[in-house]
Write an enzyme that holds these catalytic residues in place. Structure first.
Site, PDB file in Angstrom:
ATOM      1  N   CYS A  55       0.848  -1.190   0.000  1.00 26.75           N
ATOM      2  CA  CYS A  55       0.000   0.000   0.000  1.00 26.75           C
ATOM      3  C   CYS A  55       0.883   1.239   0.000  1.00 26.75           C
ATOM      4  O   CYS A  55       1.874   1.299   0.741  1.00 26.75           O
ATOM      5  CB  CYS A  55      -0.894  -0.009   1.238  1.00 26.75           C
ATOM      6  N   HIS A  69      -9.348  -3.631  -1.599  1.00 28.95           N
ATOM      7  CA  HIS A  69      -8.316  -2.888  -0.866  1.00 28.95           C
ATOM      8  C   HIS A  69      -8.670  -1.397  -0.813  1.00 28.95           C
ATOM      9  O   HIS A  69      -8.619  -0.784   0.266  1.00 28.95           O
ATOM     10  CB  HIS A  69      -6.966  -3.105  -1.570  1.00 28.95           C
ATOM     11  N   GLU A  70      -9.033  -0.819  -1.960  1.00 24.11           N
ATOM     12  CA  GLU A  70      -9.333   0.615  -2.004  1.00 24.11           C
ATOM     13  C   GLU A  70     -10.633   0.953  -1.277  1.00 24.11           C
ATOM     14  O   GLU A  70     -10.714   1.969  -0.581  1.00 24.11           O
ATOM     15  CB  GLU A  70      -9.367   1.121  -3.447  1.00 24.11           C
ATOM     16  N   HIS A  85     -10.132   1.258   2.354  1.00 18.72           N
ATOM     17  CA  HIS A  85      -9.618   2.572   2.766  1.00 18.72           C
ATOM     18  C   HIS A  85     -10.756   3.526   3.113  1.00 18.72           C
ATOM     19  O   HIS A  85     -10.626   4.348   4.019  1.00 18.72           O
ATOM     20  CB  HIS A  85      -8.782   3.213   1.653  1.00 18.72           C
TER      21      HIS A  85
END
Length: 152
Positions: free
Chosen positions: A88, A130-131, A134
């Site tokens: 990341c 993953h995004e 966030h």
């Protein structure tokens, strides 16, 4: 456009929940453009708005196929499993093995306000998860089975 400095841990903005985008206007489009430029400049495959200090629900992704910009993205469904390495831009020098869904059904808006509904598999599914994590204040290191320091 502008290239932003990517925020890194332990900055608190990375742990906050991003707010929905209520209106797509020139400011939102400018942020998407700057996110794209920042992602490419950092040689990343994805970037979420909180990573550049903007607590809004926006992501950009490019795994080498086409740029994908999503506003207010949601994962509607997940199937299967894939275990793989992740890194990341906000957690430099660390790589971890993370279990993610192999296939996801995603919904969001494009830069024109059009609703997108699509399925993603393998690497694209992993990057989207993953995004979108966030946007919930979740980092890959929170989900990693193991982590290691990667020499730069």
């Amino acid at each position: 456009m502008s290239v932003y400095q990517v925020i890194t841990v332990p900055n608190d903005i990375l742990r906050g929940k991003a707010l929905p985008v209520k209106e797509i206007n020139a400011g939102v489009l400018r942020v998407l453009d700057n996110m794209r430029d920042t992602m490419y400049a950092a040689d990343g495959v994805g970037l979420a708005a909180p990573q550049i200090g903007i607590p809004k629900r926006m992501i950009v992704v490019d795994i080498g196929e086409n740029l994908l910009e999503l506003i207010n993205p949601e994962i509607l469904k997940q199937e299967g499993n894939q275990l793989g390495s992740e890194g990341c831009l906000s957690v430099p020098g660390i790589v971890g093995r993370v279990n993610r869904a192999k296939k996801v059904l995603v919904k969001g808006l494009d830069r024109n306000g059009q609703e997108l509904n699509f399925a993603a598999v393998d690497l694209l599914a992993k990057v989207l998860q993953h995004e979108i994590d966030h946007l919930e204040g979740i980092l890959f290191i929170d989900k990693a089975i193991e982590t290691r320091i990667e020499k730069l």
